[in-house]
Design a protein around this motif. Sequence first.
Motif, PDB file in Angstrom:
ATOM      1  N   ALA A 181       0.825  -1.214   0.000  1.00 18.31           N
ATOM      2  CA  ALA A 181       0.000   0.000   0.000  1.00 18.31           C
ATOM      3  C   ALA A 181       0.856   1.259   0.000  1.00 18.31           C
ATOM      4  CB  ALA A 181      -0.933  -0.003   1.207  1.00 18.31           C
ATOM      5  N   ALA A 182       2.003   1.199   0.674  1.00 18.74           N
ATOM      6  CA  ALA A 182       2.879   2.372   0.752  1.00 18.74           C
ATOM      7  C   ALA A 182       3.909   2.413  -0.363  1.00 18.74           C
ATOM      8  CB  ALA A 182       3.587   2.390   2.100  1.00 18.74           C
ATOM      9  N   GLY A 183       3.852   1.454  -1.285  1.00 26.51           N
ATOM     10  CA  GLY A 183       4.856   1.407  -2.349  1.00 26.51           C
ATOM     11  C   GLY A 183       6.240   1.107  -1.822  1.00 26.51           C
ATOM     12  N   GLY A 184       6.294   0.290  -0.763  1.00 29.87           N
ATOM     13  CA  GLY A 184       7.554   0.005  -0.094  1.00 29.87           C
ATOM     14  C   GLY A 184       8.318  -1.150  -0.719  1.00 29.87           C
ATOM     15  N   PRO A 185       9.225  -1.738   0.052  1.00 30.08           N
ATOM     16  CA  PRO A 185      10.091  -2.791  -0.480  1.00 30.08           C
ATOM     17  C   PRO A 185       9.360  -4.118  -0.632  1.00 30.08           C
ATOM     18  CG  PRO A 185      10.509  -2.507   1.841  1.00 30.08           C
ATOM     19  CD  PRO A 185       9.514  -1.450   1.466  1.00 30.08           C
ATOM     20  N   GLN A 186      10.031  -5.053  -1.252  1.00 25.26           N
ATOM     21  CA  GLN A 186       9.509  -6.412  -1.355  1.00 25.26           C
ATOM     22  C   GLN A 186       9.636  -7.113  -0.008  1.00 25.26           C
ATOM     23  OE1 GLN A 186      10.298  -8.400  -5.362  1.00 25.26           O
ATOM     24  NE2 GLN A 186      12.130  -7.153  -5.120  1.00 25.26           N
ATOM     25  N   VAL A 187       8.722  -8.024   0.262  1.00 21.75           N
ATOM     26  CA  VAL A 187       8.681  -8.733   1.541  1.00 21.75           C
ATOM     27  C   VAL A 187       8.763 -10.230   1.258  1.00 21.75           C
ATOM     28  CG1 VAL A 187       7.411  -9.146   3.670  1.00 21.75           C
ATOM     29  CG2 VAL A 187       7.300  -6.900   2.567  1.00 21.75           C
ATOM     30  N   VAL A 188       9.676 -10.893   1.951  1.00 18.59           N
ATOM     31  CA  VAL A 188       9.811 -12.347   1.899  1.00 18.59           C
ATOM     32  C   VAL A 188       9.369 -12.896   3.248  1.00 18.59           C
ATOM     33  CG1 VAL A 188      11.396 -14.289   1.640  1.00 18.59           C
ATOM     34  CG2 VAL A 188      11.698 -12.229   0.245  1.00 18.59           C
ATOM     35  N   LEU A 189       8.428 -13.822   3.241  1.00 20.90           N
ATOM     36  CA  LEU A 189       7.882 -14.383   4.474  1.00 20.90           C
ATOM     37  C   LEU A 189       8.619 -15.664   4.843  1.00 20.90           C
ATOM     38  CD1 LEU A 189       4.058 -13.823   3.966  1.00 20.90           C
ATOM     39  CD2 LEU A 189       5.682 -12.438   5.255  1.00 20.90           C
ATOM     40  N   LEU A 203       1.515 -15.536  -1.292  1.00 22.96           N
ATOM     41  CA  LEU A 203       1.621 -15.056  -2.680  1.00 22.96           C
ATOM     42  C   LEU A 203       0.434 -14.171  -3.047  1.00 22.96           C
ATOM     43  CD1 LEU A 203       2.958 -18.274  -4.452  1.00 22.96           C
ATOM     44  CD2 LEU A 203       4.240 -16.269  -3.717  1.00 22.96           C
ATOM     45  N   ARG A 204      -0.741 -14.519  -2.562  1.00 22.69           N
ATOM     46  CA  ARG A 204      -1.903 -13.677  -2.860  1.00 22.69           C
ATOM     47  C   ARG A 204      -1.775 -12.299  -2.206  1.00 22.69           C
ATOM     48  NH1 ARG A 204      -7.143 -17.762  -2.312  1.00 22.69           N
ATOM     49  NH2 ARG A 204      -6.826 -18.858  -4.311  1.00 22.69           N
ATOM     50  N   ALA A 205      -1.165 -12.248  -1.051  1.00 20.20           N
ATOM     51  CA  ALA A 205      -0.978 -10.953  -0.393  1.00 20.20           C
ATOM     52  C   ALA A 205       0.044 -10.090  -1.122  1.00 20.20           C
ATOM     53  CB  ALA A 205      -0.554 -11.167   1.056  1.00 20.20           C
ATOM     54  N   GLY A 206       0.884 -10.715  -1.962  1.00 17.79           N
ATOM     55  CA  GLY A 206       1.873  -9.950  -2.722  1.00 17.79           C
ATOM     56  C   GLY A 206       3.295 -10.160  -2.260  1.00 17.79           C
ATOM     57  N   ALA A 207       3.559 -11.234  -1.492  1.00 13.35           N
ATOM     58  CA  ALA A 207       4.920 -11.496  -1.036  1.00 13.35           C
ATOM     59  C   ALA A 207       5.813 -11.856  -2.223  1.00 13.35           C
ATOM     60  CB  ALA A 207       4.927 -12.630  -0.012  1.00 13.35           C
ATOM     61  N   ALA A 208       7.056 -11.416  -2.149  1.00 14.23           N
ATOM     62  CA  ALA A 208       7.998 -11.723  -3.222  1.00 14.23           C
ATOM     63  C   ALA A 208       8.346 -13.201  -3.244  1.00 14.23           C
ATOM     64  CB  ALA A 208       9.263 -10.885  -3.073  1.00 14.23           C
ATOM     65  N   ASP A 209       8.419 -13.826  -2.067  1.00 12.87           N
ATOM     66  CA  ASP A 209       8.724 -15.253  -1.973  1.00 12.87           C
ATOM     67  C   ASP A 209       8.519 -15.664  -0.517  1.00 12.87           C
ATOM     68  OD1 ASP A 209       9.539 -17.805  -2.615  1.00 12.87           O
ATOM     69  OD2 ASP A 209      11.182 -17.114  -3.892  1.00 12.87           O
ATOM     70  N   TYR A 210       8.724 -16.945  -0.221  1.00 11.20           N
ATOM     71  CA  TYR A 210       8.619 -17.404   1.155  1.00 11.20           C
ATOM     72  C   TYR A 210       9.660 -18.482   1.387  1.00 11.20           C
ATOM     73  CZ  TYR A 210       6.097 -21.477  -0.634  1.00 11.20           C
ATOM     74  OH  TYR A 210       5.744 -22.605  -1.323  1.00 11.20           O
ATOM     75  N   LEU A 211      10.116 -18.585   2.651  1.00 12.05           N
ATOM     76  CA  LEU A 211      11.117 -19.559   3.059  1.00 12.05           C
ATOM     77  C   LEU A 211      10.556 -20.408   4.186  1.00 12.05           C
ATOM     78  CD1 LEU A 211      14.250 -17.230   3.195  1.00 12.05           C
ATOM     79  CD2 LEU A 211      13.769 -18.929   1.435  1.00 12.05           C
ATOM     80  N   LEU A 212      11.003 -21.649   4.256  1.00 15.19           N
ATOM     81  CA  LEU A 212      10.576 -22.565   5.300  1.00 15.19           C
ATOM     82  C   LEU A 212      11.670 -22.705   6.351  1.00 15.19           C
ATOM     83  CD1 LEU A 212       8.925 -25.430   3.213  1.00 15.19           C
ATOM     84  CD2 LEU A 212       7.783 -23.622   4.504  1.00 15.19           C
ATOM     85  N   LYS A 213      11.257 -22.760   7.621  1.00 15.82           N
ATOM     86  CA  LYS A 213      12.185 -23.009   8.712  1.00 15.82           C
ATOM     87  C   LYS A 213      12.390 -24.504   8.882  1.00 15.82           C
ATOM     88  CE  LYS A 213      11.079 -18.914  11.492  1.00 15.82           C
ATOM     89  NZ  LYS A 213      10.627 -18.443  12.816  1.00 15.82           N
ATOM     90  N   SER A 225      20.550 -12.700  -3.861  1.00 19.25           N
ATOM     91  CA  SER A 225      21.162 -12.376  -5.151  1.00 19.25           C
ATOM     92  C   SER A 225      20.116 -12.146  -6.225  1.00 19.25           C
ATOM     93  CB  SER A 225      22.101 -13.505  -5.578  1.00 19.25           C
ATOM     94  OG  SER A 225      21.375 -14.708  -5.779  1.00 19.25           O
ATOM     95  N   ARG A 226      18.933 -12.756  -6.078  1.00 20.26           N
ATOM     96  CA  ARG A 226      17.881 -12.568  -7.074  1.00 20.26           C
ATOM     97  C   ARG A 226      17.094 -11.284  -6.845  1.00 20.26           C
ATOM     98  NH1 ARG A 226      12.583 -14.410  -7.042  1.00 20.26           N
ATOM     99  NH2 ARG A 226      13.018 -15.770  -5.279  1.00 20.26           N
ATOM    100  N   LEU A 227      16.801 -10.982  -5.573  1.00 18.38           N
ATOM    101  CA  LEU A 227      15.968  -9.819  -5.277  1.00 18.38           C
ATOM    102  C   LEU A 227      16.761  -8.544  -5.084  1.00 18.38           C
ATOM    103  CD1 LEU A 227      13.395 -11.393  -2.788  1.00 18.38           C
ATOM    104  CD2 LEU A 227      13.170 -11.067  -5.253  1.00 18.38           C
ATOM    105  N   LEU A 228      18.025  -8.670  -4.691  1.00 19.99           N
ATOM    106  CA  LEU A 228      18.863  -7.488  -4.487  1.00 19.99           C
ATOM    107  C   LEU A 228      19.994  -7.460  -5.484  1.00 19.99           C
ATOM    108  CD1 LEU A 228      19.166  -7.505  -0.581  1.00 19.99           C
ATOM    109  CD2 LEU A 228      17.603  -6.186  -1.992  1.00 19.99           C
ATOM    110  N   PRO A 418      13.292 -14.872 -16.917  1.00 19.16           N
ATOM    111  CA  PRO A 418      12.853 -14.202 -15.676  1.00 19.16           C
ATOM    112  C   PRO A 418      13.388 -12.785 -15.532  1.00 19.16           C
ATOM    113  CG  PRO A 418      13.477 -16.474 -15.225  1.00 19.16           C
ATOM    114  CD  PRO A 418      13.874 -16.205 -16.638  1.00 19.16           C
ATOM    115  N   LEU A 419      14.642 -12.553 -15.891  1.00 22.55           N
ATOM    116  CA  LEU A 419      15.199 -11.200 -15.807  1.00 22.55           C
ATOM    117  C   LEU A 419      14.522 -10.263 -16.797  1.00 22.55           C
ATOM    118  CD1 LEU A 419      19.016 -11.901 -15.418  1.00 22.55           C
ATOM    119  CD2 LEU A 419      17.467 -10.996 -13.702  1.00 22.55           C
TER     120      LEU A 419
END
Length: 559
Positions: A181-189, A203-213, A225-228, A418-419
């Motif tokens: 909403a604020a036009g901020g950075p990408q978020v990885v959950l 993904l529906r919320a708009g997350a760039a990606d997600y990682l598992l613990k 390296s992909r996102l930055l 992808p690039l």
Amino acid sequence: MRGPASSQASAHQPARKRPPGHPPRRARAPTRADPRARTPPRRGGRRPRPPCRTDGLRWDRLRNDQGRRQRNRTGLRPTCGLPPRRTPPRGKPPRGRRAVHPRPRAERSECVKRRVLVADDDRLSRQLLCAIVASQGHEVLEARDGHEAAAALERTELDLVLSDVNMPGPDGIQLVRRARAAGGPQVVLVTGRAEVDVAVAALRAGAADYLLKPVDPADVEALLSRLLVPPSPAETPGIVGRSPALRRVIDRVRRAASSTATVLLQGESGTGKEGLAALVHEASPRRDAPYVRVNCAALAEGVLESELFGHERGAFTGAHERRRGRFELANGGTILLDEVSEVSTGIQAKLLRVLEEQELERVGGNETIKLDVRVVATTNRDLKEEVCKGNFRGDLYYRLAVMPVRVPPLRERSDDIPLLVEHFLRLYRREATSRVERFSPAALRKLERHSWPGNVRELENTIRRVVLLDPAPVVLPEHIELEAALPTSGASPSRTGSQRSRRIKDMEREAIVAALEETGGNRVRAAGILGISVRTLYNRLKKYEREGRPCLPLRSTAA
């Protein structure tokens, strides 16, 4: 009779006195096994913490212990909370450990420092993520809950957020929505639940990606390296990608740019030949000199000759004043001859002289003009095949192909898709208000499987169409409309007329060659068979010789 008192006195003998002039004996330091061997307390009653060595940080121990200890809440700090690495003296590796060699200087210089926020209420998980991000050369901010993460989003410029899904205050999904909403950075959950509904919600919320613990450091480094990813020198308009095939082409172009050799770029339409031609000029010592482009396929033969070489006043109808050609305008710099295979044979002879002698004469003029021009030519045809057909001069081909470069089509470098998708998505989201944030992995796989007969140009049109249709924040495979390949034809619409005229010329030459072979090279008899005069036959033969297509071998016979 000695009682118990006397035995007790013998057990505890008084200490002997030191002779006069000697200092008192110091008390013996307690051994390590002595339970009293502790660091004496400082003023105030607090004991100093022992030094913490983090140079031997073990990713596996931190990763396996995530979530097992009591959760500690620390505030927002500018670093990950780890003490600095204690470096040994120069030339000596750490004691008891293998010497770690630093990265090469060139690799360190290419790293661009970004600001990353790590939000997690689990201390160990947060510490591991901070250490991994810091090891990649980025600045790290910490947040122990959702409230601190939301405050950091509002008051700090961030490039990426790594957030836990479940934590006190706003959770990870809410942080994603606030950042969007604020036009901020990408978020990885980051989540400990390996369930489909969590991934879909992220993904529906708009997350760039997600990682598992527990997170794997290799996965986090690949994600960073992909996102930055820093801007690459290859990421110029028309040249986006890091595939080995494209890197080899760019390497070859850069090597050729430092010289004055002519470069011939051959490849299908839409592969980015113009971008590579511009790279030749920008990477050469002539970068500050003029860079002139000529589209040889868009101009008629008479107009193209005047455009390339210029004309004098009164050279033809409508030439009311002298005009300098493109070669003169590019003097000292670089000229791009786009689609050079479309040039007629008459102009090919003049081009050959410019390449060989570096001089020209304007149309209708007698003055010889000296030049210093670097020539870069592009074509979407196989010039060797055109030479065999008689449509292109062989001597001109060898003058142009000093440094031939084959530009691979998009289907041979699908790793760059992808690039390219990210590049065009950023480009066209600026001109249209669209909800599209990213392409799902399944959508990217669909794009990678396509043959792309129109190459990068077709992919660009596809991404632009998706942005305009605005289907959803995350593009799915069913949202992508791919066009069927066009039927292959021997000629493009712009070349129909010239190809018909060339077919007539080829038929004429073939008839002359057949008549000469039938008569054993007797020109008089051959002219009679063809129904033309001997003089006309001689003129045709001289014309073919000037064009580099002599009718040989022939046996010369007197008329």
